[in-house]
Enzyme design. Structure first.
Site, PDB file in Angstrom:
ATOM      1  N   LYS A  32       0.823  -1.216   0.000  1.00  0.00           N
ATOM      2  CA  LYS A  32       0.000   0.000   0.000  1.00  0.00           C
ATOM      3  C   LYS A  32       0.854   1.262   0.000  1.00  0.00           C
ATOM      4  CE  LYS A  32      -0.853   0.361   5.007  1.00  0.00           C
ATOM      5  NZ  LYS A  32      -0.214   1.667   5.240  1.00  0.00           N
ATOM      6  N   THR A  33       1.971   1.261   0.729  1.00  0.00           N
ATOM      7  CA  THR A  33       2.830   2.450   0.748  1.00  0.00           C
ATOM      8  C   THR A  33       3.399   2.725  -0.637  1.00  0.00           C
ATOM      9  OG1 THR A  33       3.419   2.016   3.056  1.00  0.00           O
ATOM     10  CG2 THR A  33       4.831   3.526   1.837  1.00  0.00           C
ATOM     11  N   ASP A 222      -3.878   7.633   4.655  1.00  0.00           N
ATOM     12  CA  ASP A 222      -3.418   6.267   4.901  1.00  0.00           C
ATOM     13  C   ASP A 222      -4.029   5.753   6.206  1.00  0.00           C
ATOM     14  OD1 ASP A 222      -2.057   3.916   4.548  1.00  0.00           O
ATOM     15  OD2 ASP A 222      -0.117   4.689   5.214  1.00  0.00           O
ATOM     16  N   GLU A 223      -4.133   4.435   6.348  1.00  0.00           N
ATOM     17  CA  GLU A 223      -4.674   3.797   7.564  1.00  0.00           C
ATOM     18  C   GLU A 223      -6.031   4.391   7.951  1.00  0.00           C
ATOM     19  OE1 GLU A 223      -3.257   1.242   8.508  1.00  0.00           O
ATOM     20  OE2 GLU A 223      -1.076   1.365   8.378  1.00  0.00           O
ATOM     21  N   GLN A 253      -7.325  -4.941   9.873  1.00  0.00           N
ATOM     22  CA  GLN A 253      -6.207  -4.603  10.756  1.00  0.00           C
ATOM     23  C   GLN A 253      -6.544  -3.438  11.693  1.00  0.00           C
ATOM     24  OE1 GLN A 253      -2.100  -5.015   8.998  1.00  0.00           O
ATOM     25  NE2 GLN A 253      -3.233  -4.910   7.070  1.00  0.00           N
ATOM     26  N   ARG A 598       2.620 -10.472  10.521  1.00  0.00           N
ATOM     27  CA  ARG A 598       3.938  -9.829  10.613  1.00  0.00           C
ATOM     28  C   ARG A 598       5.028 -10.779  10.131  1.00  0.00           C
ATOM     29  NH1 ARG A 598       2.243  -5.696   9.710  1.00  0.00           N
ATOM     30  NH2 ARG A 598       0.318  -6.866   9.486  1.00  0.00           N
TER      31      ARG A 598
END
Length: 705
Positions: A32-33, A222-223, A253, A598
């Site tokens: 996504k980044t 973002d987020e 998330q 993770r």
């Protein structure tokens, strides 16, 4: 330039949709980044959007820095030069910039200071003292949490007081009001105020709102699943009629409801912006197939979620390994010995490993085992750099020079180094200063000609005033680094920390690091804002150590090998779900999903047959999340774990009620008890520790004896 190079089909689609609202549902590890950065580069390079007209909001300063550097490389620009970059940073840093520029429209002083959590709790203590509140049940840390939660929900003292029913709540309302008054007098804003005042500025100042709506041609968030009520309002207030808003996030998330995040913001995006384009990033570039499948099986049990089908081209990889052990000590040894063995045979480095847990209290046995095995580790969530005493002292001096009405900073350093100023003298001085309307430094300069305080306190405060007045003259002409050097020398602070103790060298090194950090800034306000806005999420990992952290702290990170300990009912999921709503259990599932994803190559989960909790030995059933994972797991038991399992019959617990009055039961949280009432799924139990609890049998996972 070809900004689509290296992107998959979904990522390229997200980059190319440049008109109107866009929702990018980005699964864990789906890039996504990278997608967000390429989208910004496309707007600048190919759509003729001036960088300064783009607002990109991230949730940590670290993420903003990383995105700025990536964007610089894509555009062949210096990513550290903010004049060539979009507005990029957290909601808090964005609001600081808006308030510095236009806050006077709502009577916010341009030179306001920012209070962190320690400052807030100290001011709450002062508010309680002024009000004469001595209730031992009212702890500053708890009151700070209540005030913060209220502000995140945009509840002011008037609204809080109106809804207060009990004496405790009414006292909180008084303290909340007094805290706000004292904070305003100091021309300070706490972290929550930055957002609240940002909302008020955009809501109540039409000219300012119109200015920024016209200025920002594109907004990227973002987020988005982690936005709270105030952040949501800021987004809505900044969107203009073109509705060029792109939000990126993953409701799977969302793990921060306890601090006000509302993941339904992302679920409702299409309702808020009809006609929005939705792009799903479903290719995972981080984890192997078995890890991804096991995590997906856990999250798919949630009912409130979007639909995604994550996949990876990496192949299945190793199965998820589930380790049964006898107790927490064996669990810690098992983790430590596996790590040590991998490093000894040079298959891994220490930095390849992370150990995750639900609560900080679980780190103790790990730390003890790692010390015995000589395994280097870093405890993420320990004392951060900007939270160390010597750093906070120097920052307090700088803040007082910048804003001489800042009582919090003054009370911190008034007697540091020791100047003979006691609490009574300090209170007398502050009352006198307030009555005469002086700022603190001016009052210190004039104290010599009064009898407000006497003796050592008077001479100490007077000398401090002369020093601060000289330092104040340097603020406009000195860099932050030069000012720090002057502060620690002229106030005697350097001699104060070099006291010959074993900690003196570390303190000096910390001040040296602060000086190094300050050298990258040219003016004091920017440096103070950076210091105030640093968050624990920005802590970076040292590659030569095993990382120990909570599941919450691990969000956004990744490691080749991840251990998650405590996979038992009452731990993961947390015990609170036994008495809570289904929504709480769903957040626990999301938290487990975040932890599992993770891991890049290996994922190890462990559970203990018995565990010491709150000073008592408990016997917790295996976490329901393990059975949710499906065929992607391999179960192993240590010899002690097998022996432990053989000491008793297999525990019985079920979501079916199956209980009657008089039945003996065991709870993972409360111990052994007897059922005294059954009403539907509600079971009332008298426990042997003297507690009587009414539990929801659907979630309590009671073991029938």
């Amino acid at each position: 330039m070809n900004v689509l190079e290296g992107l998959n089909e979904a990522q390229a689609t997200a980059v190319n949709v440049v008109k109107g609202p866009l929702l990018i549902l980005a699964g864990a590890g789906s890039g996504k980044t990278k997608t967000l950065t390429h989208r910004i580069a496309h707007l600048i390079a190919n759509e003729a959007i001036w960088p300064n007209q783009i607002l990109a909001v991230t949730f940590t300063n670290k993420a903003a820095k990383e995105m700025r550097e990536r964007l610089g490389r894509l555009l062949d620009q210096d990513g550290s030069r903010r004049d060539f970059m979009p507005w990029m940073g957290t909601f808090h840093s964005m609001c600081v910039r808006l308030l510095r520029q236009d806050g006077q429209a709502i009577n916010i002083s341009r030179n306001f200071v920012i209070y962190d959590e320690d400052d807030r709790q100290s001011l709450i203590k002062q508010a309680m003292k002024q009000l004469g509140v001595v209730d031992r049940e009212m702890k500053p840390s708890q009151l700070s949490g209540i005030i913060s939660h209220s502000k995140n929900q945009m509840i002011d003292p008037d609204e809080f007081e109106a809804s207060a029913s009990y004496p405790y709540q009414k006292n909180v309302a008084k303290i909340y009001r007094q805290y706000e008054q004292m904070r305003n007098d100091a021309k300070a804003l706490d972290f929550d105020d930055l957002l609240l005042e940002g909302v008020r500025l955009l809501r109540d100042a039409p000219d300012v709102r119109a200015k920024w709506r016209s200025h920002f041609k594109h907004i990227l968030i973002d987020e988005y699943q982690d936005t709270n009520a105030a952040q949501y309002q800021i987004v809505k207030l900044l969107i203009n009629e073109d509705q060029n808003i792109c939000v990126v996030g993953d409701d799977w998330q969302s793990i921060y409801s306890w601090r006000g995040a509302d993941f339904t913001n992302i679920l409702n995006f299409e309702k808020d912006f009809p006609g929005a384009v939705v792009v799903k990033l479903e290719q995972n570039y981080r984890s192997s197939g078995n890890i991804l499948a096991a995590a997906a099986n856990v999250i798919e049990k949630n009912t409130q979620r979007t639909d995604k089908q994550l996949w990876t081209a990496k192949g299945p990889g190793s199965p998820v390994q589930v380790h049964g052990v006898y107790d927490e000590a064996e669990e810690a040894r098992m983790v430590g010995e596996r790590i040590a063995t991998h490093v000894q045979i040079k298959a891994r480095n220490y930095g390849d490993f992370a150990v995750l847990y639900r609560t900080n209290a679980q780190s103790y046995t790990l730390e003890r085992a790692f010390l015995q095995l000589r395994i280097p580790y870093q405890l993420v969530g320990g004392i951060r750099f900007y939270d160390r005493k010597e750093i906070k002292d120097v920052i307090a001096y700088l803040r007082l020079l910048y804003q001489p009405n800042d009582r919090m900073s003054f009370t911190r350093i008034a007697n540091v180094p020791v100047r003979g100023v006691g609490a009574t003298s300090l209170e007398k001085f502050l009352n006198w200063q307030s009555e005469h309307g002086f700022d603190i430094i001016t009052a210190l300069v004039h104290i010599e000609n009064t009898q407000v305080v006497t003796g050592k306190a008077k001479s100490g405060l007077s000398a401090l005033g002369r020093t601060l007045k000289l330092l104040q003259l340097k603020v406009e002409t000195s860099t932050p680094a030069e000012l720090i050097e002057a502060v620690i020398t002229m106030t005697g602070y350097k001699d104060y920390i070099l006291d010959g103790s074993p900690q003196a060298e570390d303190r000096e090194a910390n001040i040296g690091s602060l000086l190094s950090d300050a050298q990258t800034f040219t003016d004091l306000p920017d440096f103070l804002e950076e210091a105030a806005l640093m968050s624990s999420a920005d802590t970076s990992s040292d590659g030569q150590k095993v990382t120990l952290m909570t599941l919450h702290a691990a969000k956004g990170l990744e490691f080749p090998v991840v251990f998650i300990i405590g996979m038992e009912e009452g731990i993961i999921p947390h015990a609170r779900v036994f008495e809570a709503s289904p929504a709480d259990l769903e957040e626990e599932r999301r938290l487990a999903y975040v932890g599992m994803t993770r891991a890049r190559e290996e994922l190890h989960l462990s559970y203990a047959y018995s565990r010491l909790q709150f000073g008592q030995r408990t016997y917790n059933p295996l976490s329901r999340f393990i059975s949710d994972m499906g065929d992607q797991i391999t179960l192993t038991h240590s010899q002690l774990g097998i022996m432990g399992q053989k000491q008793t019959d297999e525990p019985f617990y079920s979501d079916e009620i199956g209980l009657e009055v008089g039945d003996g039961v065991r709870s993972a949280v409360f111990g052994i008890g007897e059922v005294i009432d059954v009403e539907g799924m509600a079971v009332t139990i008298n426990f042997s520790n003297g507690q009587t609890k009414k539990l929801n049998a659907e979630y309590a996972h009671l073991e029938k004896l």
